[in-house]
Design an enzyme around this catalytic site. Structure first.
Site, mmCIF file in Angstrom:
data_model
loop_
_atom_site.group_PDB
_atom_site.id
_atom_site.type_symbol
_atom_site.label_atom_id
_atom_site.label_comp_id
_atom_site.label_asym_id
_atom_site.label_seq_id
_atom_site.Cartn_x
_atom_site.Cartn_y
_atom_site.Cartn_z
ATOM 1 N N LYS A 1 37.199 42.075 34.399
ATOM 2 C CA LYS A 1 37.594 43.087 33.419
ATOM 3 C C LYS A 1 36.658 44.291 33.418
ATOM 4 C CE LYS A 1 40.253 40.028 30.447
ATOM 5 N NZ LYS A 1 40.024 38.703 31.095
HETATM 6 C C1 PLP Z 1 41.113 38.006 31.645
HETATM 7 C C2 PLP Z 1 40.811 37.025 32.738
HETATM 8 C C3 PLP Z 1 41.817 36.493 33.559
HETATM 9 C C4 PLP Z 1 43.292 36.781 33.349
HETATM 10 O O1 PLP Z 1 43.641 38.107 33.643
HETATM 11 P P1 PLP Z 1 45.005 38.722 33.072
HETATM 12 O O2 PLP Z 1 44.952 40.153 33.424
HETATM 13 O O3 PLP Z 1 44.957 38.499 31.595
HETATM 14 O O4 PLP Z 1 46.122 37.990 33.721
HETATM 15 C C5 PLP Z 1 41.438 35.643 34.585
HETATM 16 N N1 PLP Z 1 40.156 35.305 34.786
HETATM 17 C C6 PLP Z 1 39.152 35.799 34.018
HETATM 18 C C7 PLP Z 1 37.762 35.359 34.277
HETATM 19 C C8 PLP Z 1 39.440 36.673 32.974
HETATM 20 O O5 PLP Z 1 38.439 37.154 32.211
#
Ligand code: PLP
Length: 441
Positions: free
Chosen positions: A97
């Site tokens: 993110k």
């Molecule tokens: C947020 C997250 C996901 C999922 O991503 P999305 O965009 O919500 O599908 C997967 N792995 C980690 C470590 C995350 O922080």
């Protein structure tokens, strides 16, 4: 709608999700983009969609965003047996993110400097989103952030990643309730338009178009490193990351298939297998950032798949009334998306097996994607997105491997830093009062 407005608003005026009016065909640009550095490619891609931020400003935003990453390639690609792993976790909070939040923070700061005004960001988190959002906006001028999380409901490490941030523009609110309480409070506050306007509240959720756009960069960048179309395996929760891959493919990135990998919260895997979208209970797993039932970004995909806002509205109305809706037009849901739900046992076994065979440590989210990828045999290269550093989930990794193999210096230091947080009851008015007192003037 101009890009700046789309970024600041987050949602369309009717409450729906914002999308580009049409998806551009970028195939003619690809040869020229091969071999570009990550940041340079990001600028090229943003320029395709952003007409109201000058190129040199975009360059500055991107350079600053990715200088926060600990690897010179920003998102390095590593060979692990027959698979490639794309490490998206070298940012400040060690999760994917960061890629988008670092860019988003820079865009917010630019817009505020240009237009004047302030922004008070409000978000609810069960873990990773909060720390990435904080890292994206800390020390940025004219921005404050209020992060609500369930007191005692995140891992201790996740909480420390938020509460040890020393910056005065960051407020961590530990709510004496569940994640659902946090979400309910945030939703209710955003619903109070007078309050929202008075305090210039803004959101950073994964429906923000700038976040999705920033995530298309690594799909293009990676796909352009191969001479055959690539299959990506994407650990999926809210459908944000895989939506970026879907759009990149639609724009012409040389992508073969997208493996949609879920944990046992498998509503999306079931939909892509059967066409039926039906609510199940939320299960707690060792990949908590994917413990989601209703994925907000999924509506964007459905809009493209169903072909009109009317069809989408009918589908969503059906879903909210009956807890289930289906697509019944006799066509496959989408041939480019390969769904796979992975159990807890298989996730643990995959972490153990990959470590034993290749000496490479997967975090539980990434392991879901690797396990899913192994079920398919595409003809071209397979790239698994590594969405978190294993040191963020040390207990599960230890349990899978049998020893402590996951550590990171950025996390070890956290234990000694002072924490700053405010504990509040699960009450809308208490949170509003806090915001009113601490929002910047
Ligand atoms: C947020 C997250 C996901 C999922 O991503 P999305 O965009 O919500 O599908 C997967 N792995 C980690 C470590 C995350 O922080």
């Amino acid at each position: 709608m101009p890009f700046q407005e789309a970024v600041m608003t987050g949602l369309a005026p009717d409450g729906g999700l914002l999308l580009p009016e049409s998806i551009p065909d970028l195939r003619g640009r690809l040869e020229g983009w091969r071999g570009l550095q990550f940041g340079d490619l990001a600028v090229e891609l943003f320029e395709e969609f952003v007409s109201d931020i000058p190129r040199d400003v975009l360059q500055g935003i991107v350079a600053k965003a990715f200088s926060a990453f600990r690897h010179e390639d920003v998102t390095p690609l590593v060979r692990v047996g027959d698979l490639h792993v794309l490490e998206l976790f070298h940012g400040p909070t060690l999760a994917f993110k960061d890629v988008a939040m670092q860019v988003l923070g820079g865009i917010f700061e630019h817009i505020l400097a240009y237009r004047g005004g302030r922004l008070n960001i409000l978000c609810a988190t069960s873990g990773d989103t909060g720390s990435a959002a904080i890292a994206g906006v800390r020390q940025r001028a004219n921005i404050r952030i209020f992060v609500l999380y369930p007191d005692g409901g995140t891992s201790a490490l996740q909480e420390r990643q938020m509460t040890t941030t020393p910056d005065a523009n960051v407020h961590c609110l530990a709510i004496e309730g569940s994640f659902d309480d946090c979400q309910r409070i945030v939703k209710s506050i955003f619903g109070d338009l007078e309050f929202k306007g008075r305090f210039d509240l803004g959101a950073v959720n994964s429906v923000n178009w700038a976040r999705v756009l920033a995530q298309t960069v690594y799909y293009f960048h990676t796909a352009l490193r191969f001479d055959k179309a690539v299959t990506f395996s994407v650990p999926t929760g809210n459908f944000g990351d895989i939506l970026a891959g879907y759009l990149a493919r639609a724009m012409g990135a040389p992508i073969d298939k997208l493996v949609l990998a879920t944990n046992s919260n498998d509503i999306l895997a079931r939909f892509f297998a059967t066409g039926v979208y039906s609510l199940g209970p939320v299960r707690r797993t060792i990949s908590p950032s994917m413990d989601i039932q209703v994925a907000s970004n999924f509506e964007r995909f459905l809009y493209y798949r169903l072909g009109s806002s009317e069809a989408l509205e009918a589908f969503m109305a059906d879903f909210s009334t009956n807890g289930a809706a289906s697509v019944e037009d006799g066509r496959p849901i989408d041939k480019s998306i390969l769904p796979a739900a992975v159990s807890e046992e298989e996730t643990m076994a995959t972490i153990g097996d990959v470590y034993a065979r290749h000496g490479y440590v997967l975090d539980p989210h990434t392991a879901v994607g690797v396990a899913a990828a192994r079920r398919f045999q595409p003809s071209g290269p397979v790239v698994c997105l590594a969405t978190a550093h294993p040191a963020k989930f040390p207990e599960s990794v230890h349990a899978a491997v049998g020893e402590d193999v996951a550590s990171h210096p950025a996390l070890e230091g956290l234990a000694d830093l002072p924490e700053r947080k405010t504990v509040l009851p699960p009450d809308v008015d208490a949170v509003k009062e806090f915001i009113a007192t601490h929002a910047s003037a």
